[in-house]
Design a protein around this motif. Structure first.
Motif, mmCIF file in Angstrom:
data_model
loop_
_atom_site.group_PDB
_atom_site.id
_atom_site.type_symbol
_atom_site.label_atom_id
_atom_site.label_comp_id
_atom_site.label_asym_id
_atom_site.label_seq_id
_atom_site.Cartn_x
_atom_site.Cartn_y
_atom_site.Cartn_z
ATOM 1 N N GLU A 35 25.177 52.575 25.830
ATOM 2 C CA GLU A 35 24.770 53.564 26.664
ATOM 3 C C GLU A 35 25.286 54.989 25.974
ATOM 4 O OE1 GLU A 35 28.034 53.345 30.232
ATOM 5 O OE2 GLU A 35 26.435 52.028 30.087
ATOM 6 N N LYS A 95 23.770 54.507 32.564
ATOM 7 C CA LYS A 95 24.018 53.062 32.702
ATOM 8 C C LYS A 95 23.104 52.328 31.929
ATOM 9 C CE LYS A 95 27.963 53.593 35.336
ATOM 10 N NZ LYS A 95 29.205 53.200 34.852
ATOM 11 N N PRO A 97 22.247 48.647 32.249
ATOM 12 C CA PRO A 97 22.394 47.310 32.990
ATOM 13 C C PRO A 97 22.047 45.976 32.112
ATOM 14 C CG PRO A 97 21.315 48.822 34.386
ATOM 15 C CD PRO A 97 21.105 49.388 32.767
ATOM 16 N N TRP A 106 27.185 45.459 34.444
ATOM 17 C CA TRP A 106 26.926 46.755 34.076
ATOM 18 C C TRP A 106 27.996 47.772 34.698
ATOM 19 C CZ3 TRP A 106 26.046 50.332 38.369
ATOM 20 C CH2 TRP A 106 25.436 49.735 39.256
ATOM 21 N N ASP A 180 24.089 43.131 40.377
ATOM 22 C CA ASP A 180 22.478 43.553 39.881
ATOM 23 C C ASP A 180 21.749 43.629 41.012
ATOM 24 O OD1 ASP A 180 23.413 43.093 37.430
ATOM 25 O OD2 ASP A 180 22.573 41.424 37.124
#
Length: 238
Positions: A35, A95, A97, A106, A180
């Motif tokens: 990221e 972010k 994920p 994440w 998630d």
């Protein structure tokens, strides 16, 4: 009153869109490591999109300085949009994920708080809302149009800080890291936008706080440690 003329706003909106879409493509192809690499490449590509088209009166510079601000403000990058008299200051937290290949990976537990790192970032961001427009930017590494729910077809998905803050305050399991499923729920709860749409609304002065250009240097003292800074300058006149 808008920050720039409408033709400049449309130009910046398209530049932001293609910058994000381009780096998402490179992420999918394996050219982007993480990221932080995405954020650095995105701000640099946004700069190149602006400067390579050579619109009269519009220019952009991006640069990288040491990374302690992220710990202070809970954000990864700063975008400054400025004309001759007024500026808008923006922060976003990034972010990645990777929902298709990892599970609940994440977010993490922060040692200093013994709670969610993402939640801590959101709480730290909230101290900056008077002078900065802030959003959370979720990168997607999957093929265009084949991404996991809740990501967008061609770009990153962006959620305003206020939506994220309100969602975070309602969490029952505040000591746990985000799952998630909570990320999916956050997207369902929020008004999900593309970064180009956010840039457009900021330039139209529908989002963010207009600040006198003479006060910017004092406000930017707190950003001396920003990881990625993108400064875009334009004129109020077309």
């Amino acid at each position: 009153m808008s920050l720039f003329p409408h033709n400049v706003i449309d130009f910046l909106k398209k530049s932001a869109y293609w910058a994000d879409r381009s780096i998402r493509s490179e992420l999918n192809l394996g050219y982007i490591a993480d990221e932080n690499d995405y954020t650095s490449n995105f701000t640099a590509e946004f700069r190149r999109q602006v400067n390579s088209k050579a619109m009269s009166g519009v220019s952009a510079i991006s640069y990288k300085i040491n990374g302690s601000l992220e710990r202070k403000s809970g954000a990864d990058a700063c975008i400054i949009l400025a004309n001759e008299n007024t500026a808008k200051l923006c922060l976003f937290e990034a972010k990645l994920p990777r929902l298709s290949t990892r599970k609940d990976a994440w977010d993490s537990i922060q040692k200093s708080t013994n709670g969610s790192h993402f939640s801590s970032q959101i709480q730290r961001q909230h101290k900056f809302i008077n002078n900065f427009y802030i959003w959370e930017m979720f990168y997607c590494d999957e093929d265009f149009g084949k991404q996991s729910i809740p990501f967008l077809d061609y770009t990153s998905s962006c959620i305003s800080h206020q939506d994220a803050y309100n969602f975070d305050r309602k969490r029952l399991n505040k000591s746990d890291k985000y799952s998630d499923q909570e990320l999916i729920n956050l997207h369902s709860y929020s008004n999900v936008l593309q970064v180009d749409e956010i840039i457009e609304q900021i330039c139209l002065c529908n989002l963010g706080t207009p600040l006198n250009i003479e006060k910017i240097d004092d406000l930017l003292i707190q950003l001396k440690r920003a990881v990625n800074v993108l400064l875009i300058k334009g004129t109020e006149k077309s």
